[in-house]
Every structure is written in structure tokens, then in C-alpha cells.
Motif scaffolding. Structure first.
Motif, PDB file in Angstrom:
ATOM      1  N   GLU A   1       0.831  -1.219   0.000  1.00 22.82           N
ATOM      2  CA  GLU A   1       0.000   0.000   0.000  1.00 22.82           C
ATOM      3  C   GLU A   1       0.857   1.258   0.000  1.00 22.82           C
ATOM      4  O   GLU A   1       0.604   2.201  -0.755  1.00 22.82           O
ATOM      5  CB  GLU A   1      -0.916  -0.027   1.219  1.00 22.82           C
ATOM      6  CG  GLU A   1      -2.056   1.000   1.165  1.00 22.82           C
ATOM      7  CD  GLU A   1      -1.628   2.395   1.587  1.00 22.82           C
ATOM      8  OE1 GLU A   1      -2.158   3.382   1.030  1.00 22.82           O
ATOM      9  OE2 GLU A   1      -0.755   2.503   2.467  1.00 22.82           O
ATOM     10  N   ILE A   2       1.883   1.286   0.852  1.00 17.04           N
ATOM     11  CA  ILE A   2       2.733   2.477   0.960  1.00 17.04           C
ATOM     12  C   ILE A   2       3.592   2.661  -0.283  1.00 17.04           C
ATOM     13  O   ILE A   2       3.660   3.763  -0.864  1.00 17.04           O
ATOM     14  CB  ILE A   2       3.613   2.402   2.221  1.00 17.04           C
ATOM     15  CG1 ILE A   2       2.749   2.544   3.474  1.00 17.04           C
ATOM     16  CG2 ILE A   2       4.709   3.476   2.190  1.00 17.04           C
ATOM     17  CD1 ILE A   2       3.504   2.410   4.787  1.00 17.04           C
ATOM     18  N   PHE A   3       4.243   1.593  -0.733  1.00 21.91           N
ATOM     19  CA  PHE A   3       5.174   1.720  -1.854  1.00 21.91           C
ATOM     20  C   PHE A   3       4.484   1.962  -3.194  1.00 21.91           C
ATOM     21  O   PHE A   3       5.106   2.503  -4.113  1.00 21.91           O
ATOM     22  CB  PHE A   3       6.073   0.489  -1.942  1.00 21.91           C
ATOM     23  CG  PHE A   3       7.272   0.552  -1.041  1.00 21.91           C
ATOM     24  CD1 PHE A   3       8.423   1.219  -1.446  1.00 21.91           C
ATOM     25  CD2 PHE A   3       7.256  -0.042   0.210  1.00 21.91           C
ATOM     26  CE1 PHE A   3       9.537   1.287  -0.620  1.00 21.91           C
ATOM     27  CE2 PHE A   3       8.361   0.018   1.050  1.00 21.91           C
ATOM     28  CZ  PHE A   3       9.512   0.691   0.639  1.00 21.91           C
ATOM     29  N   THR A   4       3.246   1.567  -3.329  1.00 24.52           N
ATOM     30  CA  THR A   4       2.551   1.756  -4.603  1.00 24.52           C
ATOM     31  C   THR A   4       1.703   3.017  -4.654  1.00 24.52           C
ATOM     32  O   THR A   4       1.253   3.413  -5.737  1.00 24.52           O
ATOM     33  CB  THR A   4       1.654   0.546  -4.930  1.00 24.52           C
ATOM     34  OG1 THR A   4       0.684   0.381  -3.883  1.00 24.52           O
ATOM     35  CG2 THR A   4       2.481  -0.713  -5.077  1.00 24.52           C
ATOM     36  N   SER A   5       1.489   3.651  -3.521  1.00 20.39           N
ATOM     37  CA  SER A   5       0.632   4.845  -3.510  1.00 20.39           C
ATOM     38  C   SER A   5       1.395   6.127  -3.149  1.00 20.39           C
ATOM     39  O   SER A   5       0.797   7.183  -3.011  1.00 20.39           O
ATOM     40  CB  SER A   5      -0.524   4.654  -2.516  1.00 20.39           C
ATOM     41  OG  SER A   5      -0.025   4.490  -1.188  1.00 20.39           O
ATOM     42  N   ARG A   6       2.713   6.014  -2.989  1.00 19.05           N
ATOM     43  CA  ARG A   6       3.531   7.192  -2.668  1.00 19.05           C
ATOM     44  C   ARG A   6       4.495   7.478  -3.807  1.00 19.05           C
ATOM     45  O   ARG A   6       4.932   6.569  -4.517  1.00 19.05           O
ATOM     46  CB  ARG A   6       4.342   6.975  -1.382  1.00 19.05           C
ATOM     47  CG  ARG A   6       3.551   6.451  -0.192  1.00 19.05           C
ATOM     48  CD  ARG A   6       2.562   7.469   0.347  1.00 19.05           C
ATOM     49  NE  ARG A   6       2.086   7.082   1.668  1.00 19.05           N
ATOM     50  CZ  ARG A   6       0.999   6.348   1.912  1.00 19.05           C
ATOM     51  NH1 ARG A   6       0.256   5.905   0.899  1.00 19.05           N
ATOM     52  NH2 ARG A   6       0.642   6.052   3.152  1.00 19.05           N
ATOM     53  N   SER A   7       4.850   8.747  -3.963  1.00 20.77           N
ATOM     54  CA  SER A   7       5.812   9.124  -5.001  1.00 20.77           C
ATOM     55  C   SER A   7       7.213   8.692  -4.593  1.00 20.77           C
ATOM     56  O   SER A   7       7.482   8.438  -3.411  1.00 20.77           O
ATOM     57  CB  SER A   7       5.801  10.644  -5.204  1.00 20.77           C
ATOM     58  OG  SER A   7       6.325  11.298  -4.051  1.00 20.77           O
ATOM     59  N   ARG A   8       8.112   8.607  -5.568  1.00 20.00           N
ATOM     60  CA  ARG A   8       9.498   8.246  -5.253  1.00 20.00           C
ATOM     61  C   ARG A   8      10.137   9.292  -4.339  1.00 20.00           C
ATOM     62  O   ARG A   8      10.939   8.958  -3.477  1.00 20.00           O
ATOM     63  CB  ARG A   8      10.315   8.105  -6.537  1.00 20.00           C
ATOM     64  CG  ARG A   8      10.091   6.766  -7.236  1.00 20.00           C
ATOM     65  CD  ARG A   8      11.080   6.557  -8.359  1.00 20.00           C
ATOM     66  NE  ARG A   8      10.875   5.282  -9.009  1.00 20.00           N
ATOM     67  CZ  ARG A   8      11.446   4.149  -8.643  1.00 20.00           C
ATOM     68  NH1 ARG A   8      12.277   4.146  -7.617  1.00 20.00           N
ATOM     69  NH2 ARG A   8      11.220   3.025  -9.304  1.00 20.00           N
ATOM     70  N   GLN A   9       9.771  10.547  -4.550  1.00 18.35           N
ATOM     71  CA  GLN A   9      10.308  11.599  -3.695  1.00 18.35           C
ATOM     72  C   GLN A   9       9.863  11.389  -2.255  1.00 18.35           C
ATOM     73  O   GLN A   9      10.647  11.549  -1.311  1.00 18.35           O
ATOM     74  CB  GLN A   9       9.842  12.972  -4.199  1.00 18.35           C
ATOM     75  CG  GLN A   9      10.324  14.153  -3.365  1.00 18.35           C
ATOM     76  CD  GLN A   9      11.828  14.232  -3.266  1.00 18.35           C
ATOM     77  OE1 GLN A   9      12.527  14.039  -4.260  1.00 18.35           O
ATOM     78  NE2 GLN A   9      12.358  14.518  -2.074  1.00 18.35           N
ATOM     79  N   HIS A  10       8.604  11.014  -2.071  1.00 20.09           N
ATOM     80  CA  HIS A  10       8.094  10.763  -0.727  1.00 20.09           C
ATOM     81  C   HIS A  10       8.803   9.572  -0.092  1.00 20.09           C
ATOM     82  O   HIS A  10       9.146   9.610   1.097  1.00 20.09           O
ATOM     83  CB  HIS A  10       6.586  10.507  -0.772  1.00 20.09           C
ATOM     84  CG  HIS A  10       5.964  10.268   0.569  1.00 20.09           C
ATOM     85  ND1 HIS A  10       5.639  11.292   1.444  1.00 20.09           N
ATOM     86  CD2 HIS A  10       5.640   9.110   1.213  1.00 20.09           C
ATOM     87  CE1 HIS A  10       5.141  10.781   2.556  1.00 20.09           C
ATOM     88  NE2 HIS A  10       5.125   9.463   2.443  1.00 20.09           N
TER      89      HIS A  10
END
Length: 222
Positions: A23-32
Motif C-alpha cells: 500500500e505504501i510503496f505503490t501509492s507514494r511518489s518516489r520523492q516521498h
């Protein structure tokens, strides 16, 4: 802070909560994700990557570690790995290097030098001799236009006409106009030259190249 804490609690060996990781890795930007990495290390005195390596396996581990990398660093990693694989090196170079703007190319080279202690040109120079190698070295050493989006339409038309004068199947890989366009113009400008050429000639510019031009060189042009 919340994401770093959630990841810490999700990475628990046999009881690792894959759903939280996904959930976290697929819904956040690389910058985030980069910010989460710094916060994770700050809060728990260890890297997020090490926690993933210890608690994850297989494809999930590979995917999460890849997503942890900053985009330019990931590209450098692909280039480094391709260097050791015969036959795949040229394809990876074309896919990663050719679409880059001058600014992106500078960052890519700086990152590669920081990670591996050498310039990107070292990858090219280790490859076989030929028109592709010569062109890529010129691209890496050249200074493209700083205005990546603003294309001089009149200049693109003139360059297309100069190349058109050579005739179909007559343009060599070291033609001065071709080399100048490919090494000192932005990707948008190159595409504009190609459109002008095809519009006037009635066939794509790649058809203008001599028959002995390598397939990899042709891929750069297209």
C-alpha cells in the motif's frame, strides 16, 4: 513520520505485513519514499533497505528495494548491470540515455560517477567499435540546448532540408548535420526534424541512412 512507523511495524520477519508494504510503496511518489527512508533511519538507526532485506524475500524484496532507489540511481543501477550482459548493453543505453534532457544527462553522469567512480563514457568505451559507440560518446560529451521544450521550428526545417538533399539511403552516420542534430539538440528538436523530413520526403528519416548503418544507431535516430 507515520509511513516510517508503519513500515517499521510491518517489517517483522515471518509476520511481515505485505499489505502495508504494498500500500505504501505503490501509492507514494518516489520523492516521498526518499523522505520516508531518511525518517526511518533517523527514527530506528538503520536503513529501510536493510530492514527490507532482512524481512522480505524473492520478488517482493527485489521490487521494494528497487522502489527505494531514487529514479536516477535506479537508472545507474540498470546501466551498471547491463555492462556485464553481452547483447543487452546497447538496448539499455538507448532506453535510458537517449530520452534524457541535457540536465537529466548531467545528473545521470554525476550520480553514476558518485556510485561507481567513473563516468558513463566508461560503459560506452568498453563496448565494440562502430557508429553507435562513436555517436553515444559524442552525445555524452556534448552540450545539448538548454531550452528543452522550446524548439526552433525554422532551424529544424532547415536541418531537415539539408539532410534531405543527400537523398534516400545516402546519409552517413558521421554526416556533420546529423551529428550536430543528434548531439546538440534536445529530444523535442530531433523529433521536429524527423517530422519535417518525413513530411517533405514522404518517408521516415531512418530511410535516409546508408544501408551499412548499424541497427543500434538507427534506434537512436528513431
Amino acid at each position: 513520520h507515520h509511513d516510517a512507523e508503519s513500515l517499521f511495524h510491518a517489517l517483522k520477519g515471518v509476520s511481515t505485513d505485505d499489505s502495508v508494504l504494498v500500500e505504501i510503496f505503490t501509492s507514494r511518489s518516489r520523492q516521498h519514499i526518499q523522505e520516508v527512508k531518511h525518517k526511518f533511519h533517523e527514527m530506528y538507526a538503520k536503513s529501510l533497505e536493510s530492514a527490507i532485506t532482512i524481512n522480505c524475500t524473492g520478488n517482493l524484496e527485489k521490487i521494494l528495494l528497487g522502489l527505494c532507489q531514487e529514479r536516477t540511481q535506479l537508472k545507474c543501477d540498470y546501466l551498471r548491470k547491463a555492462e556485464a550482459k553481452i547483447g543487452s548493453q546497447e538496448a539499455v543505453i538507448i532506453q535510458i540515455v537517449c530520452p534524457c534532457s541535457h540536465k537529466e544527462l548531467m545528473k545521470l553522469n554525476q550520480t553514476y560517477r558518485r556510485l561507481y567512480g567513473q563516468d558513463l563514457t566508461a560503459i560506452i568505451e568498453s563496448g565494440p567499435e562502430g557508429d553507435f559507440k562513436h555517436l553515444m560518446l559524442q552525445i555524452l560529451r556534448a552540450t545539448m540546448t538548454s531550452s528543452e521544450m522550446n524548439v526552433d521550428d525554422a532551424k529544424a526545417q532547415v536541418e531537415a532540408q539539408l539532410l534531405l538533399k543527400e537523398g534516400e539511403g545516402r546519409v552517413s552516420p558521421n554526416h556533420p548535420i546529423l551529428v550536430k542534430v543528434l548531439t546538440h539538440r534536445s529530444r523535442f528538436h530531433i523529433q521536429k526534424v524527423g517530422r519535417w523530413y518525413e513530411q517533405t520526403a514522404g518517408y521516415p528519416f531512418v530511410n535516409a541512412l546508408k544501408s551499412d548503418v548499424s541497427e543500434d544507431f538507427r534506434k537512436v535516430v528513431t
